[in-house]
Design a protein around this motif. Structure first.
Motif, PDB file in Angstrom:
ATOM      1  N   UNK A  68       0.863  -1.184   0.000  1.00  0.00           N
ATOM      2  CA  UNK A  68       0.000   0.000   0.000  1.00  0.00           C
ATOM      3  C   UNK A  68       0.898   1.231   0.000  1.00  0.00           C
ATOM      4  N   UNK A  69       0.760   2.064  -1.044  1.00  0.00           N
ATOM      5  CA  UNK A  69       1.677   3.198  -1.168  1.00  0.00           C
ATOM      6  C   UNK A  69       1.111   4.238  -2.122  1.00  0.00           C
ATOM      7  N   UNK A  70       1.183   5.512  -1.718  1.00  0.00           N
ATOM      8  CA  UNK A  70       0.626   6.599  -2.515  1.00  0.00           C
ATOM      9  C   UNK A  70       1.688   7.421  -3.239  1.00  0.00           C
ATOM     10  N   UNK A  71       2.931   7.454  -2.723  1.00  0.00           N
ATOM     11  CA  UNK A  71       3.983   8.226  -3.365  1.00  0.00           C
ATOM     12  C   UNK A  71       4.559   7.453  -4.558  1.00  0.00           C
ATOM     13  N   UNK A  72       5.496   8.058  -5.250  1.00  0.00           N
ATOM     14  CA  UNK A  72       6.055   7.447  -6.457  1.00  0.00           C
ATOM     15  C   UNK A  72       7.283   6.616  -6.120  1.00  0.00           C
ATOM     16  N   UNK A  73       7.195   5.317  -6.404  1.00  0.00           N
ATOM     17  CA  UNK A  73       8.346   4.432  -6.213  1.00  0.00           C
ATOM     18  C   UNK A  73       9.334   4.634  -7.358  1.00  0.00           C
ATOM     19  N   UNK A  74      10.620   4.732  -7.008  1.00  0.00           N
ATOM     20  CA  UNK A  74      11.674   4.885  -8.021  1.00  0.00           C
ATOM     21  C   UNK A  74      12.308   3.547  -8.357  1.00  0.00           C
ATOM     22  N   UNK A  75      12.421   2.673  -7.368  1.00  0.00           N
ATOM     23  CA  UNK A  75      12.986   1.347  -7.613  1.00  0.00           C
ATOM     24  C   UNK A  75      12.514   0.405  -6.521  1.00  0.00           C
ATOM     25  N   UNK A  76      12.475  -0.890  -6.852  1.00  0.00           N
ATOM     26  CA  UNK A  76      12.119  -1.931  -5.888  1.00  0.00           C
ATOM     27  C   UNK A  76      13.098  -3.086  -6.055  1.00  0.00           C
ATOM     28  N   UNK A  77      13.627  -3.547  -4.948  1.00  0.00           N
ATOM     29  CA  UNK A  77      14.457  -4.749  -4.954  1.00  0.00           C
ATOM     30  C   UNK A  77      13.838  -5.778  -4.008  1.00  0.00           C
ATOM     31  N   UNK A  78      13.893  -7.028  -4.408  1.00  0.00           N
ATOM     32  CA  UNK A  78      13.427  -8.132  -3.583  1.00  0.00           C
ATOM     33  C   UNK A  78      14.612  -9.062  -3.352  1.00  0.00           C
ATOM     34  N   UNK A 142      -2.814   6.595   6.765  1.00  0.00           N
ATOM     35  CA  UNK A 142      -1.770   7.613   6.782  1.00  0.00           C
ATOM     36  C   UNK A 142      -0.465   7.033   6.285  1.00  0.00           C
ATOM     37  N   UNK A 143      -0.147   5.788   6.639  1.00  0.00           N
ATOM     38  CA  UNK A 143       1.193   5.255   6.360  1.00  0.00           C
ATOM     39  C   UNK A 143       1.532   5.285   4.880  1.00  0.00           C
ATOM     40  N   UNK A 144       0.549   5.075   4.016  1.00  0.00           N
ATOM     41  CA  UNK A 144       0.825   5.022   2.574  1.00  0.00           C
ATOM     42  C   UNK A 144       1.364   6.326   2.023  1.00  0.00           C
ATOM     43  N   UNK A 145       1.203   7.411   2.773  1.00  0.00           N
ATOM     44  CA  UNK A 145       1.702   8.718   2.315  1.00  0.00           C
ATOM     45  C   UNK A 145       3.134   8.977   2.765  1.00  0.00           C
ATOM     46  N   UNK A 146       3.747   8.016   3.487  1.00  0.00           N
ATOM     47  CA  UNK A 146       5.160   8.243   3.830  1.00  0.00           C
ATOM     48  C   UNK A 146       6.007   6.980   3.828  1.00  0.00           C
TER      49      UNK A 146
END
Length: 482
Positions: A68-78, A142-146
């Motif tokens: 759950x996330x509202x900001x823009x992800x730049x990269x994801x690593x798993x 709220x958490x999804x905004x940070x």
């Protein structure tokens, strides 16, 4: 532990936790144990840059999962390897390079940036920019905004939060402050929240604050912070929040051992019109102190440390387990201070709402998503708690409360589990009482089986002294719904 919705043996995790009030909140397929959040925030333009490292375990063979996330992800690593991802609204969908096997630990690293106050998803924008910083405080979202995460109370985790801000700006969060360092005009604040915490109970307050640190109840760290812009409200705010250790001593005597490792409170000067029980460090709108000190709200938010934080709702429909009991704690405090007994306050609210009042149409045990913070959840909810006490007696009532918070510590609970426990400990059939107070429209009738004594509502023409403060407190607490 987080119970994921039933899914196929191998495949993508569900994009929701299965909560009928808020179907899109939370996710399935994994269980988070820890969040490590490294943030950099510039108050002048509300720019937030972050790296979230999420330690989790797959609860199925997982070919894809959501955060759950509202900001823009730049990269994801798993597990250290770049993963493909896409975003739609609050859903960040991640496809790991290889299937995550059930029961195996995994690490997700998300780098991101944005201006949270400018992000609106479905008409919701809970991050508040202030004149000197920002507030990340809200419920249920709220958490999804940070930070990205599994945003449902069922999936609790521990946290390390380090926030870098310009020198002279304070950065406040939960738990214990583990350090502070400065370099090249920037200061980094380090916070550790070592007990399992729901995502919405993790908070940030950024700006110009006077920070006080000392010893609180039980010899624990006590950290309070007051905006430097409170003006004439600074005195009553301090006169209220600094009584937190005294309040916790009282509540521990009623509910059992305080469940966390730190305590305190924060009062911003703008941007907030309610209070929230952020774990270990409740945050209070300045508005609570406009008529002078207000200890009722301090009691309410700290009662939530047991009812809501340590024992969290399993579904948002279980909100009575949070608000009814925190509200009743205010009544108990009033009785202990001689400003109105719990029965006198019950009589007042029972009589203040005649049978045809729409107040009685909201069901605390299932209020509906639009009424999660309706005044009836607080006041009718507290009356339901007192009715239970009347029905089972003080000794059984005390045992019920202490057993509930002890058995469900660091976990979740449902209304049905609570009612079953109350019947088990009291040895009584309480179906009529709980149905009347929690699940039936209309004012419950007078009678032993509903816990409403003869003369309720007409016992005295005088209003208990505590009621004015409780009423002001609850009006503001319900404002978060707006």
């Amino acid at each position: 532990m987080f119970a994921a919705p039933a899914l196929a043996a191998s495949g993508p995790g569900a994009p929701g936790a299965g909560d009928d009030y808020f179907p899109g909140y939370g996710n399935g397929g994994y269980d988070v144990s820890h969040y490590d959040l490294a943030l950099r925030y510039q108050p002048s333009d509300d720019h937030l840059q972050g790296t979230a490292t999420i330690v989790a375990t797959a609860t199925q063979d997982l070919t894809a999962f959501n955060l759950d996330f509202a900001l823009t992800a730049k990269s994801v690593r798993v597990n250290g390897i770049p993963a493909s991802f896409s975003q739609d609204g609050l859903e960040l969908t991640v496809t790991p390079p290889t299937t995550l096997r059930e029961g195996e630990p995994a690490t997700f690293v998300v780098e991101y940036a944005g201006k949270p106050s400018t992000v609106d998803v479905g008409g919701i924008s809970p991050w508040v920019r202030t004149a000197d910083g920002a507030l990340a405080i809200g419920q249920p979202e709220i958490s999804s905004w940070w930070f990205p995460g599994n945003d449902h109370p069922r999936d609790k985790a521990t946290y390390d939060v380090r926030v870098t801000v310009p020198d002279g700006t304070e950065a406040l969060s939960n738990g214990q402050r583990t350090g502070r360092s400065s370099l090249a005009g920037w200061t980094t604040w380090y916070w550790r929240n070592a007990e399992p915490t729901a995502t919405y109970l993790q908070f940030l307050a950024l700006g110009q604050y006077e920070v006080r640190a000392g010893k609180g109840a039980f010899g624990q760290p006590f950290i309070s912070a007051y905006s430097e812009n409170l003006g004439e409200l600074a005195g009553p705010a301090r006169a209220s929040v600094e009584r937190t250790p005294e309040v916790l001593d009282f509540l521990a005597g009623e509910f059992g051992e305080y469940p966390f490792e730190a305590q305190g409170g924060v009062v911003p000067a703008e941007g907030l019109n309610f209070a929230l029980e952020n774990q270990t460090r409740p945050t209070y709108s300045h508005l609570f102190f406009q008529y002078g000190s207000n200890v009722s709200v301090v009691v309410h938010e700290n009662a939530h440390q047991w009812f809501g934080d340590s024992v969290s709702v399993d579904r948002w429909r279980d909100i009575w387990l949070n608000e009814g009991f925190a509200s009743y704690a205010e009544w108990m405090w009033s009785e202990s201070r001689g400003t109105g007994t719990t029965q006198e306050i019950f009589d007042h609210y029972y009589g203040a709402h005649p049978p045809d009042d729409p107040f009685w149409q909201v069901l605390p045990g299932d209020p509906g998503p639009s009424n999660v913070f309706h005044p009836a959840v607080y006041d009718r909810g507290a009356m339901a708690v007192h009715a239970l006490r009347n029905a089972v007696g003080d000794a059984a009532f005390r045992e019920i409360l202490r057993t509930w918070v002890g058995e469900h510590r660091d976990g979740n609970g449902t209304v049905e589990q609570f009612t079953d426990l109350a019947e088990k400990i009291s040895g009584q059939d309480l179906d009529e009482l709980f149905n009347a107070w929690l699940f039936t429209s209309g004012r419950p009738d007078v009678g032993a089986r509903t816990g409403v004594p003869e003369g309720a509502g007409v016992r005295s023409g005088e209003v208990p002294a505590a009621v004015a403060e409780i009423d002001r407190t609850h009006r503001l607490l319900a404002e978060r719904e707006g």
